[in-house]
Scaffold this active site. Structure first.
Site, PDB file in Angstrom:
ATOM      1  N   PHE A  14      43.144  78.769  -6.509  1.00  0.00           N
ATOM      2  CA  PHE A  14      43.638  77.614  -5.741  1.00  0.00           C
ATOM      3  C   PHE A  14      44.670  76.846  -6.545  1.00  0.00           C
ATOM      4  O   PHE A  14      44.796  76.996  -7.761  1.00  0.00           O
ATOM      5  CB  PHE A  14      42.477  76.686  -5.362  1.00  0.00           C
ATOM      6  CG  PHE A  14      41.688  76.144  -6.539  1.00  0.00           C
ATOM      7  CD1 PHE A  14      42.197  75.122  -7.340  1.00  0.00           C
ATOM      8  CD2 PHE A  14      40.430  76.646  -6.848  1.00  0.00           C
ATOM      9  CE1 PHE A  14      41.481  74.619  -8.432  1.00  0.00           C
ATOM     10  CE2 PHE A  14      39.703  76.160  -7.943  1.00  0.00           C
ATOM     11  CZ  PHE A  14      40.236  75.143  -8.718  1.00  0.00           C
ATOM     12  N   VAL A  15      45.426  76.010  -5.815  1.00  0.00           N
ATOM     13  CA  VAL A  15      46.238  74.942  -6.396  1.00  0.00           C
ATOM     14  C   VAL A  15      45.943  73.715  -5.547  1.00  0.00           C
ATOM     15  O   VAL A  15      46.013  73.779  -4.316  1.00  0.00           O
ATOM     16  CB  VAL A  15      47.743  75.259  -6.364  1.00  0.00           C
ATOM     17  CG1 VAL A  15      48.541  74.132  -7.028  1.00  0.00           C
ATOM     18  CG2 VAL A  15      48.046  76.595  -7.049  1.00  0.00           C
ATOM     19  N   PRO A  39      35.649  73.158 -13.095  1.00  0.00           N
ATOM     20  CA  PRO A  39      35.745  72.702 -11.709  1.00  0.00           C
ATOM     21  C   PRO A  39      34.396  72.732 -10.992  1.00  0.00           C
ATOM     22  O   PRO A  39      33.480  73.455 -11.405  1.00  0.00           O
ATOM     23  CB  PRO A  39      36.715  73.712 -11.082  1.00  0.00           C
ATOM     24  CG  PRO A  39      36.471  74.960 -11.866  1.00  0.00           C
ATOM     25  CD  PRO A  39      36.162  74.516 -13.273  1.00  0.00           C
ATOM     26  N   HIS A  53      32.094  77.918 -16.551  1.00  0.00           N
ATOM     27  CA  HIS A  53      33.498  77.850 -16.111  1.00  0.00           C
ATOM     28  C   HIS A  53      33.609  77.219 -14.734  1.00  0.00           C
ATOM     29  O   HIS A  53      34.694  77.157 -14.158  1.00  0.00           O
ATOM     30  CB  HIS A  53      34.138  79.236 -16.136  1.00  0.00           C
ATOM     31  CG  HIS A  53      33.890  80.094 -14.932  1.00  0.00           C
ATOM     32  ND1 HIS A  53      32.647  80.286 -14.390  1.00  0.00           N
ATOM     33  CD2 HIS A  53      34.752  80.824 -14.176  1.00  0.00           C
ATOM     34  CE1 HIS A  53      32.751  81.106 -13.343  1.00  0.00           C
ATOM     35  NE2 HIS A  53      34.015  81.440 -13.190  1.00  0.00           N
TER      36      HIS A  53
END
EC number: 6.5.1.8
Length: 466
Positions: free
Chosen positions: A226-227, A369, A393
């Protein structure tokens, strides 16, 4: 719901006495398989017994398939299992634990740790950390070599995001590309020195990979890549980034080394399997000695792929910063899916594989994240030896992609995102927030491993798909 099958039912299908029957019956108790009719369960087991080779990489049936195959006529024997430390054991699926147990039996294994976001993978579980003696395991690094988090923090207030949603969506659409076919055209491409590296000419396998790497640079993959724009909140005034406590606009990206990394992983895993024949349950953990030509080639190719992944992120952030007309106050980035030469507390040099694990050496910064509707965390590693200086992670998968597609509806996912004020461009139900573990529980399980400097809360997310 199917009536429960018993051992005699499997024996009638041709299952031999032994471990395979127990493994198969245990798998059939998993929720998504338990719902199958008895006819469908029997058909599945018939296909499995007929050709176990076809199921060796199947998420549900790889261990049963391996138990059905005869041992190779010549293989490297596994050793006694070495001890390892697990963080957040209550959140980890038994299949991931089993994979870690197998990895700890390799003759080259020195130490290991299992992170709280761990789940089933190929060979080493995702969330597994493995230290080896002078050996590198391509599948303990992973297929997406150098997969990476990168965060840019901009001196723009949070209301900038809420007031300019459409403008920021358009910036993401114009400056990101996802998947295998969607690439930047010549007029839009940015050059990078990584494409001129000697490895593309000195390593025979890489001689025809430069063109694809050049075409895909600055792009993102599919799946969970993703961005996204979101709110950054810095909470630790002593952070190394030099960013004052407060709220900012943030840009977070997650992706790896694209086709380059995948081809390196596949090629050198096949080489490792050919030269390091392990029992079936450990076959994906075949290693290359760093004293061998193949091992040295893989090490160089892996590092090239890692640098290429970093270059992709730099280009993504460069494009978007330019579109915003801003320079970031600070950047934080870190690899996972990689191997490093490091020293243990006793001074021994080892190869530390972090497959879906964040480097958390003393003072090392990283980003962990959450999900689309849960915050990520900006962290500083504490260098804890028991974890091999590692942390999770991310939140880690609660459901496999297949199960998420079976159990979650697109309308429900969209409603969930809307309730959290999240705009999603692309994506699918297999990446729904409900498919991930609770990031707060994961972070609590590893509070000894990292210090939290701040958070990132997603608000506009771009993923592969229309």
């Amino acid at each position: 719901m199917a009536n429960q099958l018993r051992g005699n039912d499997l024996r009638q299908l041709g299952f031999p006495e032994g471990r395979a029957i127990g493994l198969a019956l245990a798998q059939l108790q998993r929720k998504h398989l338990k719902r199958l009719s008895q006819t469908d369960q029997l058909a599945l087991l018939q296909a499995l017994i007929r050709n176990p080779h076809n199921f060796l990489t199947d998420l549900d049936w790889s261990h049963t398939a391996a138990a059905l195959l005869p041992p190779p006529s010549r293989h490297i024997a596994l050793a006694e299992r070495k001890e390892y430390v697990t963080f957040g054991a209550e959140y980890i699926d038994p299949s991931a634990v089993h994979q870690m147990e197998v990895a700890m039996k390799l003759p080259v294994t020195v130490g290991g740790a299992l992170m709280p976001d761990a789940h089933h993978g190929y060979g080493l579980p995702i969330g597994g950390v493995l230290a080896t003696d002078n050996a590198v395991i391509p599948y303990a690094v992973g297929v997406d070599i150098g997969c990476r988090m990168a965060l840019s923090i901009f001196a723009l207030p949070p209301q900038y995001l809420t007031q300019r949603v459409q403008e920021l969506k358009n910036i993401l659409l114009a400056n990101t590309k996802f998947g295998n076919r969607d690439v930047f055209r010549h007029g839009q491409k940015l050059g990078h020195e990584v494409l001129e590296r000697d490895e593309f000419s000195t390593i025979p396998f890489l001689r025809n990979k430069q063109e694809t790497a050049a075409a895909q640079i600055g792009t993102s993959g599919s799946g969970n890549h993703f961005v996204e724009f979101g709110f950054v909140e810095i909470t630790d005034p002593a952070n190394e980034m030099g960013v004052p406590v407060g709220q900012y606009l943030g840009l977070l990206s997650h992706s790896g080394s694209r086709g380059l990394g995948a081809s390196v992983a596949q090629h050198y895993t096949k080489l490792a399997k050919d030269t390091c024949q392990l029992p079936a349950e450990a076959q994906h953990l075949a290693w290359l000695s760093l004293d061998s030509e193949a091992g040295q080639e893989y090490w160089a190719a892996m590092n090239l792929a890692g640098d290429y992944a970093s270059a992709c992120h730099h280009q993504i952030h460069q494009r978007i910063a330019r579109a915003l007309g801003e320079r970031p106050l600070a950047k934080v980035e870190n690899h996972h899916n990689f191997a490093w030469k490091e020293r243990l507390a006793d001074g021994r040099e080892v190869i530390v594989h972090r497959k879906g694990a964040t480097p958390a050496g003393k003072g090392v910064l990283g980003v962990i994240p959450g999900s689309m509707t849960a915050p990520g965390f900006i962290v500083r590693g504490r260098g804890v030896a028991e974890s091999l200086a590692s942390a999770s992670h991310g939140a880690g998968r609660l459901m496999s992609r297949t199960r998420a597609k079976q159990e979650l509806g697109e309308a429900d996912v969209r409603r969930h995102l809307q309730q959290h004020g999240v705009e999603l461009i692309g994506g699918g139900v297999d990446e729904a927030p409900q498919a991930y573990k609770d990031i707060f529980s994961v972070m609590e399980s590893q509070h000894d491993l990292v210090n939290v400097l701040g958070t990132f809360t997603p608000k506009i997310v771009r993923m592969d798909g229309a």
